[in-house]
Design a protein around this motif. Structure first.
Motif, mmCIF file in Angstrom:
data_model
loop_
_atom_site.group_PDB
_atom_site.id
_atom_site.type_symbol
_atom_site.label_atom_id
_atom_site.label_comp_id
_atom_site.label_asym_id
_atom_site.label_seq_id
_atom_site.Cartn_x
_atom_site.Cartn_y
_atom_site.Cartn_z
ATOM 1 N N UNK A 140 -4.428 -9.829 -13.895
ATOM 2 C CA UNK A 140 -3.184 -9.455 -13.222
ATOM 3 C C UNK A 140 -2.754 -10.539 -12.250
ATOM 4 N N UNK A 141 -3.698 -11.154 -11.571
ATOM 5 C CA UNK A 141 -3.364 -12.251 -10.666
ATOM 6 C C UNK A 141 -2.716 -13.404 -11.433
ATOM 7 N N UNK A 142 -3.219 -13.676 -12.631
ATOM 8 C CA UNK A 142 -2.635 -14.747 -13.436
ATOM 9 C C UNK A 142 -1.183 -14.424 -13.787
ATOM 10 N N UNK A 143 -0.906 -13.178 -14.125
ATOM 11 C CA UNK A 143 0.474 -12.786 -14.419
ATOM 12 C C UNK A 143 1.362 -12.948 -13.193
ATOM 13 N N UNK A 144 0.838 -12.618 -12.031
ATOM 14 C CA UNK A 144 1.606 -12.735 -10.792
ATOM 15 C C UNK A 144 1.938 -14.191 -10.469
ATOM 16 N N UNK A 145 1.068 -15.099 -10.875
ATOM 17 C CA UNK A 145 1.306 -16.516 -10.564
ATOM 18 C C UNK A 145 2.509 -17.086 -11.306
ATOM 19 N N UNK A 146 2.991 -16.396 -12.326
ATOM 20 C CA UNK A 146 4.178 -16.863 -13.035
ATOM 21 C C UNK A 146 5.428 -16.770 -12.171
ATOM 22 N N UNK A 147 5.362 -15.987 -11.081
ATOM 23 C CA UNK A 147 6.556 -15.788 -10.258
ATOM 24 C C UNK A 147 6.332 -16.076 -8.777
ATOM 25 N N UNK A 148 5.112 -16.485 -8.383
ATOM 26 C CA UNK A 148 4.855 -16.738 -6.965
ATOM 27 C C UNK A 148 4.903 -18.237 -6.676
ATOM 28 N N UNK A 149 4.501 -18.604 -5.469
ATOM 29 C CA UNK A 149 4.622 -20.003 -5.049
ATOM 30 C C UNK A 149 3.597 -20.923 -5.695
ATOM 31 N N UNK A 150 2.373 -20.473 -5.814
ATOM 32 C CA UNK A 150 1.346 -21.399 -6.304
ATOM 33 C C UNK A 150 0.594 -20.785 -7.472
ATOM 34 N N UNK A 151 -0.591 -20.246 -7.240
ATOM 35 C CA UNK A 151 -1.369 -19.787 -8.383
ATOM 36 C C UNK A 151 -2.584 -19.002 -7.985
ATOM 37 N N UNK A 152 -3.669 -19.177 -8.745
ATOM 38 C CA UNK A 152 -4.926 -18.479 -8.492
ATOM 39 C C UNK A 152 -5.592 -19.130 -7.284
ATOM 40 N N UNK A 153 -5.562 -18.440 -6.154
ATOM 41 C CA UNK A 153 -5.876 -19.077 -4.885
ATOM 42 C C UNK A 153 -6.966 -18.334 -4.125
ATOM 43 N N UNK A 154 -7.966 -19.072 -3.704
ATOM 44 C CA UNK A 154 -9.075 -18.552 -2.900
ATOM 45 C C UNK A 154 -9.711 -17.331 -3.552
ATOM 46 N N UNK A 155 -10.137 -17.535 -4.797
ATOM 47 C CA UNK A 155 -10.765 -16.481 -5.581
ATOM 48 C C UNK A 155 -12.229 -16.834 -5.795
ATOM 49 N N UNK A 156 -13.116 -15.944 -5.378
ATOM 50 C CA UNK A 156 -14.547 -16.138 -5.606
ATOM 51 C C UNK A 156 -14.924 -15.570 -6.966
ATOM 52 N N UNK B 214 -9.759 -18.419 6.339
ATOM 53 C CA UNK B 214 -10.217 -18.337 4.950
ATOM 54 C C UNK B 214 -10.726 -16.949 4.582
ATOM 55 N N UNK B 215 -11.072 -16.129 5.586
ATOM 56 C CA UNK B 215 -11.416 -14.729 5.339
ATOM 57 C C UNK B 215 -12.679 -14.529 4.527
ATOM 58 N N UNK B 216 -12.681 -13.436 3.740
ATOM 59 C CA UNK B 216 -13.809 -13.172 2.851
ATOM 60 C C UNK B 216 -13.287 -12.724 1.498
ATOM 61 N N UNK B 217 -14.071 -13.012 0.470
ATOM 62 C CA UNK B 217 -13.602 -12.790 -0.894
ATOM 63 C C UNK B 217 -14.600 -11.958 -1.684
ATOM 64 N N UNK B 218 -14.142 -10.854 -2.293
ATOM 65 C CA UNK B 218 -14.992 -10.139 -3.247
ATOM 66 C C UNK B 218 -15.160 -11.013 -4.498
ATOM 67 N N UNK B 219 -16.356 -11.074 -5.044
ATOM 68 C CA UNK B 219 -16.595 -11.877 -6.248
ATOM 69 C C UNK B 219 -16.004 -11.139 -7.443
#
Length: 451
Positions: free
Chosen positions: A353-369, A419-424
């Motif tokens: 779903x994040x990949x689909x969202x990147x088609x319309x947002x500013x950048x892309x798959x960002x800060x994903x663990x 940078x926060x925290x990221x669920x894997x």
């Protein structure tokens, strides 16, 4: 300004987390090129520390005078592969350490530009820089790196895509004691822009002036609060509301940019309109999407909501400032957005779903663990997918993933601060190895021929 406008701005700053995310000074290092690496590094250090000597204190003075928080003061420089490539050095880590030392001397938060542009092929300098990235990011604190592996005009360099999967893995391994933190300072782009003030992807393009001031604004909390007042209204009203608030936010960014430019004697560049979230409560892009009527980011309708948000922000911003640039829109980094983190943890948001969202947002798959044992070929395939979205849609896309060593799906990686925290997050278990092994170039799309 009218009293009501002053009070509104104060409220946006105090209650809605409005801030200037960064003042970024871009510096050209083209005149620092030297066949002797040691001489080049001395020139680089001298120029950066001279031009940026007063950047931090100027930013702090503007903060104090106007009461506008300026979270970061940053530097970006000419892609280092172009500068260091003229030397005989086989490893460019020493150049990264010079950038780190200069950044610390000036007091900035980050310096970007340990970068290479290989969308169509490699120079010797590109190849040496890319191989130096893992060690460079493991042995420096403030240096950020980026590699552009594709563009709409040239297609996708799949040899570079294959290599960057390996580089991401090596960077994670060399910073394993910090859960792969080095990868948080590494971005792989398609259609990278030359005037981006945000990290980790900032570099100073060769088409820019010798030095320039860019401003990156923020304000997800302000947008959410504005939408609370039009709850249940049609999307026409939603879009108009976002445009109006984006106009106000951009005006503030332009004010800060011109003030910094005048005081430093450096040309004003652009305002980047991007809504940049933080882990703080009330400073989340995901919460804006929820305010539009979604139970959580990732629900069906999320991509449409994000498309509306991104477009309305740009429409409002360009009316407020003649020089809008950078990435401009809405960022969706997982670890840096409290709402995104919550959506992942409850199972509402996944990588697809994040990949689909990147088609319309500013950048892309960002800060994903992602799990630490994710194969390099899978990371390369993720990069290829994201680059394809950018190349076909003529927009900037990027990948910043952290294969955190020793982690598995369901674990969490703690970075702290912005940078926060990221669920894997889970990745596909099906192999992409044979696909990535092909190499070569994916040709540019037919609509790239615009002459």
């Amino acid at each position: 300004m009218e009293t009501t406008q002053i009070m509104e701005t104060i409220r946006m700053i105090e209650e809605e987390k409005l801030d200037i995310r960064t003042i970024t000074m871009g510096i050209s290092l083209l005149d620092c090129i030297d066949s002797d690496g040691a001489r080049a590094r001395q020139k680089i250090y001298d120029k950066i520390t001279r031009l940026a000597a007063h950047l931090v204190e100027t930013g702090e003075a503007i903060e104090n005078e106007y009461g506008i928080p300026i979270i970061h003061k940053r530097l970006s420089v000419t892609p280092m592969s172009l500068i260091a490539g003229a030397s005989a050095d086989t490893n460019f880590t020493a150049f990264a350490k010079t950038l780190d030392a200069a950044a610390k001397e000036t007091g900035v938060n980050f310096i970007g530009g340990f970068s290479a542009l290989v969308q169509k092929g490699y120079t010797s300098g590109d190849a040496r820089l890319i191989q130096s990235i893992p060690e460079a990011l493991a042995t420096t604190e403030l240096v950020c790196s980026s590699v552009n592996i594709g563009s709409t005009r040239t297609g996708i360099n799949m040899d570079a895509v294959r290599e960057m999967g390996v580089i991401v893995k090596k960077t994670a391994e060399l910073t394993a004691e910090n859960q792969g933190l080095g990868c948080a300072k590494l971005v792989i782009f398609a259609n990278a822009v030359e005037d981006n003030p945000f990290m980790a992807g900032a570099f100073h393009g060769v088409g820019e002036a010798d030095s320039v001031i860019h401003v990156g604004v923020s304000g997800p909390g302000v947008v959410k609060r504005a939408l609370e007042k039009v709850k249940g209204q049609p999307f026409d009203v939603v879009a108009d509301t976002i445009k109006k608030i984006a106009f106000k936010i951009t005006r503030m960014g332009q004010l800060v940019g011109h003030e910094a430019s005048n005081r430093l004697g450096v040309p004003f560049g652009i305002v980047d309109l991007s809504l940049a979230p933080t882990p703080a409560v009330g400073d989340s892009v995901a919460r804006i999407l929820e305010e539009m009527g979604l139970e959580a980011a990732g629900a069906h309708g999320t991509t449409a909501a994000l498309a509306l948000l991104n477009d309305a922000v740009k429409k409002g911003g360009v009316m407020a400032c003649s020089h809008v640039g950078g990435l401009s829109g809405a960022f969706i980094p997982v670890s840096e957005d409290a709402g995104m983190i919550e959506a992942v943890e409850k199972g509402a948001l996944n990588l697809q779903k994040l990949e689909a969202m990147t088609a319309v947002c500013s950048v892309g798959l960002d800060m994903i663990a992602i799990p630490g044992d994710t194969p390099a070929e899978t990371i390369s395939a993720i990069i290829a997918d994201e680059a394809a979205i950018g190349v076909i849609n003529n927009k900037t896309t990027a990948v910043r993933v952290i294969p955190a060593p020793g982690t598995k799906v369901g674990d969490a990686v703690e970075f702290g601060g912005l940078l926060g925290h990221a669920p894997v997050m889970a990745v596909s278990q099906e192999s992409s190895a044979a696909f990535i092994a092909r190499g070569g170039r994916i040709p540019s799309p037919i609509h790239s021929f615009k002459n």
